[in-house]
Enzyme design. Sequence first.
Site, PDB file in Angstrom:
ATOM      1  N   GLY A  36       2.490   0.338   1.445  1.00 18.71           N
ATOM      2  CA  GLY A  36       2.364  -1.120   1.479  1.00 18.71           C
ATOM      3  C   GLY A  36       2.879  -1.725   0.177  1.00 18.71           C
ATOM      4  N   HIS A  37       2.437  -1.156  -0.957  1.00 22.15           N
ATOM      5  CA  HIS A  37       2.931  -1.654  -2.253  1.00 22.15           C
ATOM      6  C   HIS A  37       4.447  -1.444  -2.357  1.00 22.15           C
ATOM      7  CE1 HIS A  37      -1.306  -0.443  -3.391  1.00 22.15           C
ATOM      8  NE2 HIS A  37      -1.277  -1.699  -3.762  1.00 22.15           N
ATOM      9  N   LYS A 149      -1.969  -8.476   4.291  1.00 24.75           N
ATOM     10  CA  LYS A 149      -3.261  -7.855   4.607  1.00 24.75           C
ATOM     11  C   LYS A 149      -4.385  -8.616   3.907  1.00 24.75           C
ATOM     12  CE  LYS A 149      -5.245  -4.170   2.869  1.00 24.75           C
ATOM     13  NZ  LYS A 149      -6.614  -4.171   2.586  1.00 24.75           N
TER      14      LYS A 149
END
Length: 280
Positions: A36-37, A149
């Site tokens: 995600g990062h 998110k």
Amino acid sequence: MLVVKEIKELQERIAREKQEGRTIGFVPTMGALHQGHLSLIEKAGQQTDFVVTSIFVNPTQFNDKKDLTNYPRTLDKDLELLQETACQLVFAPEVKTIYPQEDKRQFNFGKLEQVLEGQFRPGHFNGVAQVVSKLFDMTKPDQAFFGQKDFQQLVIIKALVKQLNLPIEIVACPTMREEDGLAMSSRNQRLTDEQRQNAPHIYQTLKEARNKARSMSVNEVKQWVIETIDQNEFLQTEYFEITDDENLDTIESWDSPLNKVGSLAVHCGEVRLIDNIVFE
Ligand code: PAF
């Protein structure tokens, strides 16, 4: 890739890049990096010339001290991962560097900080605003990248930038998911095997809720989501709410012209997971 711990070094390097006409992309993180990062960094690399990533576990945003102690810290592995990305500079300061004295600033985001996560994590968004405002001031980015998110965090960061008149574009990036749908999070590392197997039930339920919305009212869907998740013995829903994506007002009817986002927090053993889904 340069790794710096001191503010002065960070600022000098960024000033040099700016002087040479390069745009700065900034990805703030608390480390324990995952795909995600990395997707935020990839986007930053596509849209800006010089990508800065910060790794800092910010103590002021943890309302639960146990959560702060247990938060995974994996700097060496994070730096290894970052080597393969568009990141050109990593800022990994000590706590005393960011907070040479107690930060007593109180931000006021009104309703935006009182609903959803705000009801259960008092002071959390004030801590996020404290650290992000400092990091923005130190890096002076043209664009900063945040994951969807953390939907409410994104709304609050946009409000922060407006309140402080900062010339920074906030870029929202889609939630990255594991193959079974579980939203990627540094906290997933703390799930036991059994909990990890059951956690995807959260997103499966959210996806199914979108179908239910065709035949159920908003309130019925809310109740259905909570009941369905809680049927799984490993999961306990803390809240599920459907709001618009600007003021975070509760949506009363599917006819509302506003964008509708269903957000939740679910306890899976000791780990608190959050996720959200957009209703069309
Ligand atoms: O989303 C996070 O990881 C953190 O809240 C942030 C934005 C890095 C601030 O500490």
